[in-house]
Design a protein around this motif. Structure first.
Motif, PDB file in Angstrom:
ATOM      1  N   ASP A  33      33.171 -17.849 -28.870  1.00 24.35           N
ATOM      2  CA  ASP A  33      34.566 -18.093 -28.495  1.00 24.35           C
ATOM      3  C   ASP A  33      34.649 -19.277 -27.544  1.00 24.35           C
ATOM      4  N   ILE A  34      35.824 -19.877 -27.495  1.00 23.80           N
ATOM      5  CA  ILE A  34      36.090 -20.916 -26.498  1.00 23.80           C
ATOM      6  C   ILE A  34      36.060 -20.244 -25.133  1.00 23.80           C
ATOM      7  N   ARG A  35      35.504 -20.944 -24.168  1.00 26.95           N
ATOM      8  CA  ARG A  35      35.395 -20.407 -22.811  1.00 26.95           C
ATOM      9  C   ARG A  35      36.150 -21.306 -21.845  1.00 26.95           C
ATOM     10  N   LEU A  36      36.685 -20.674 -20.815  1.00 21.49           N
ATOM     11  CA  LEU A  36      37.482 -21.377 -19.828  1.00 21.49           C
ATOM     12  C   LEU A  36      37.005 -20.961 -18.445  1.00 21.49           C
ATOM     13  N   ASN A  37      36.502 -21.913 -17.674  1.00 17.06           N
ATOM     14  CA  ASN A  37      36.112 -21.647 -16.289  1.00 17.06           C
ATOM     15  C   ASN A  37      37.270 -22.025 -15.385  1.00 17.06           C
ATOM     16  N   LEU A  38      37.619 -21.096 -14.484  1.00 19.08           N
ATOM     17  CA  LEU A  38      38.715 -21.317 -13.544  1.00 19.08           C
ATOM     18  C   LEU A  38      38.315 -20.863 -12.152  1.00 19.08           C
ATOM     19  N   LYS A  39      38.784 -21.599 -11.157  1.00 17.81           N
ATOM     20  CA  LYS A  39      38.566 -21.226  -9.762  1.00 17.81           C
ATOM     21  C   LYS A  39      39.447 -20.016  -9.452  1.00 17.81           C
ATOM     22  N   CYS A  40      38.941 -19.131  -8.577  1.00 19.78           N
ATOM     23  CA  CYS A  40      39.679 -17.910  -8.309  1.00 19.78           C
ATOM     24  C   CYS A  40      39.320 -17.372  -6.931  1.00 19.78           C
ATOM     25  N   ASP A  41      40.300 -16.792  -6.263  1.00 16.09           N
ATOM     26  CA  ASP A  41      40.046 -16.087  -5.013  1.00 16.09           C
ATOM     27  C   ASP A  41      38.970 -15.029  -5.283  1.00 16.09           C
ATOM     28  N   PRO A  42      37.944 -14.922  -4.438  1.00 12.38           N
ATOM     29  CA  PRO A  42      36.837 -13.999  -4.710  1.00 12.38           C
ATOM     30  C   PRO A  42      37.255 -12.547  -4.949  1.00 12.38           C
ATOM     31  N   VAL A  43      38.231 -12.047  -4.198  1.00  9.66           N
ATOM     32  CA  VAL A  43      38.667 -10.652  -4.385  1.00  9.66           C
ATOM     33  C   VAL A  43      39.377 -10.491  -5.733  1.00  9.66           C
ATOM     34  N   ILE A  44      40.240 -11.431  -6.045  1.00  8.73           N
ATOM     35  CA  ILE A  44      40.944 -11.390  -7.329  1.00  8.73           C
ATOM     36  C   ILE A  44      39.948 -11.544  -8.475  1.00  8.73           C
ATOM     37  N   ALA A  45      38.967 -12.433  -8.298  1.00  9.20           N
ATOM     38  CA  ALA A  45      37.951 -12.650  -9.333  1.00  9.20           C
ATOM     39  C   ALA A  45      37.234 -11.345  -9.667  1.00  9.20           C
ATOM     40  N   GLU A  46      36.824 -10.609  -8.653  1.00 13.01           N
ATOM     41  CA  GLU A  46      36.143  -9.327  -8.870  1.00 13.01           C
ATOM     42  C   GLU A  46      37.049  -8.343  -9.598  1.00 13.01           C
ATOM     43  N   ASN A  47      38.308  -8.264  -9.167  1.00  9.17           N
ATOM     44  CA  ASN A  47      39.254  -7.345  -9.818  1.00  9.17           C
ATOM     45  C   ASN A  47      39.451  -7.691 -11.287  1.00  9.17           C
ATOM     46  N   LEU A  48      39.594  -8.984 -11.580  1.00 10.81           N
ATOM     47  CA  LEU A  48      39.766  -9.401 -12.978  1.00 10.81           C
ATOM     48  C   LEU A  48      38.549  -9.038 -13.820  1.00 10.81           C
ATOM     49  N   ARG A  49      37.361  -9.217 -13.264  1.00 12.28           N
ATOM     50  CA  ARG A  49      36.131  -8.883 -13.995  1.00 12.28           C
ATOM     51  C   ARG A  49      36.041  -7.389 -14.274  1.00 12.28           C
TER      52      ARG A  49
ATOM     53  N   GLN B 136      38.616  -5.385 -14.647  1.00  8.07           N
ATOM     54  CA  GLN B 136      39.695  -4.997 -15.554  1.00  8.07           C
ATOM     55  C   GLN B 136      39.527  -5.515 -16.976  1.00  8.07           C
ATOM     56  N   HIS B 137      38.806  -6.626 -17.150  1.00  7.30           N
ATOM     57  CA  HIS B 137      38.718  -7.269 -18.466  1.00  7.30           C
ATOM     58  C   HIS B 137      37.264  -7.590 -18.806  1.00  7.30           C
ATOM     59  N   LYS B 138      36.795  -7.068 -19.927  1.00 12.51           N
ATOM     60  CA  LYS B 138      35.399  -7.310 -20.311  1.00 12.51           C
ATOM     61  C   LYS B 138      35.145  -8.767 -20.697  1.00 12.51           C
ATOM     62  N   ASN B 139      36.200  -9.513 -21.010  1.00 16.46           N
ATOM     63  CA  ASN B 139      36.020 -10.909 -21.417  1.00 16.46           C
ATOM     64  C   ASN B 139      36.171 -11.891 -20.252  1.00 16.46           C
ATOM     65  N   ILE B 140      36.235 -11.376 -19.021  1.00 16.18           N
ATOM     66  CA  ILE B 140      36.228 -12.226 -17.830  1.00 16.18           C
ATOM     67  C   ILE B 140      34.935 -11.930 -17.085  1.00 16.18           C
ATOM     68  N   ARG B 141      34.158 -12.970 -16.888  1.00 15.32           N
ATOM     69  CA  ARG B 141      32.821 -12.828 -16.293  1.00 15.32           C
ATOM     70  C   ARG B 141      32.646 -13.819 -15.145  1.00 15.32           C
ATOM     71  N   PRO B 142      31.592 -13.616 -14.347  1.00 12.05           N
ATOM     72  CA  PRO B 142      31.300 -14.613 -13.301  1.00 12.05           C
ATOM     73  C   PRO B 142      31.145 -16.003 -13.926  1.00 12.05           C
ATOM     74  N   GLY B 143      31.554 -17.024 -13.214  1.00 13.84           N
ATOM     75  CA  GLY B 143      31.565 -18.392 -13.730  1.00 13.84           C
ATOM     76  C   GLY B 143      30.229 -18.858 -14.282  1.00 13.84           C
ATOM     77  N   TYR B 144      30.241 -19.261 -15.539  1.00 16.20           N
ATOM     78  CA  TYR B 144      29.054 -19.766 -16.225  1.00 16.20           C
ATOM     79  C   TYR B 144      28.682 -21.129 -15.645  1.00 16.20           C
ATOM     80  N   HIS B 145      27.479 -21.241 -15.090  1.00 14.58           N
ATOM     81  CA  HIS B 145      26.985 -22.468 -14.445  1.00 14.58           C
ATOM     82  C   HIS B 145      27.852 -22.904 -13.260  1.00 14.58           C
ATOM     83  N   MET B 146      28.486 -21.941 -12.593  1.00 14.07           N
ATOM     84  CA  MET B 146      29.374 -22.239 -11.466  1.00 14.07           C
ATOM     85  C   MET B 146      29.039 -21.290 -10.316  1.00 14.07           C
ATOM     86  N   ASN B 147      29.671 -21.521  -9.164  1.00 17.93           N
ATOM     87  CA  ASN B 147      29.553 -20.595  -8.048  1.00 17.93           C
ATOM     88  C   ASN B 147      30.245 -19.299  -8.473  1.00 17.93           C
ATOM     89  N   LYS B 148      29.463 -18.258  -8.675  1.00 22.87           N
ATOM     90  CA  LYS B 148      29.982 -17.030  -9.260  1.00 22.87           C
ATOM     91  C   LYS B 148      30.935 -16.272  -8.348  1.00 22.87           C
TER      92      LYS B 148
END
Length: 119
Positions: A45-61, A63-75
């Protein structure tokens, strides 16, 4: 969906498109700072890396199996979203808005003001 995402990102004030990692990866920046990375690998699938507040990032991960720690980024600060159709376009656009806003808020006051004045 990929083209809609690129178009949406480029409508942001001061947004520019670059290809620093080759033709298969599109980097969208504001004031020289990346807020979105769109890439695809053959057969995936096409992938999209986006910056995110760390707390929100954890919550999104959680809640959604298709949201993961940033690939090749600061996780801690980046998520990778698998664009497999499981998220609505408006949800993805909200995450793009959040990423853009986080990057703009990190800029100097003079840069933020110059971006705000753009049409």
């Amino acid at each position: 969906m990929k083209n809609h995402i690129i178009e949406y990102c480029l409508k942001k004030k001061g947004a520019t498109k670059e290809f620093p990692f080759g033709p298969d990866s599109i980097v969208i920046k504001v004031a020289g700072k990346m807020f979105a990375l769109i890439f695809e690998e053959k057969g995936l699938d096409i992938r999209l890396n986006l910056k995110c507040d760390p707390v929100i990032a954890e919550n999104l991960r959680e809640q959604h199996k298709n949201i993961r720690p940033g690939y090749h980024m600061n996780k801690k600060h980046w998520n990778t979203i698998m664009l497999d159709g499981s998220l609505s376009e408006s949800d993805v656009f909200d995450m793009i808005d959040h990423s853009y806003d986080r990057v703009v808020k990190s800029l100097s006051k003079s840069l933020r003001e110059s971006i705000a004045e753009m049409n």
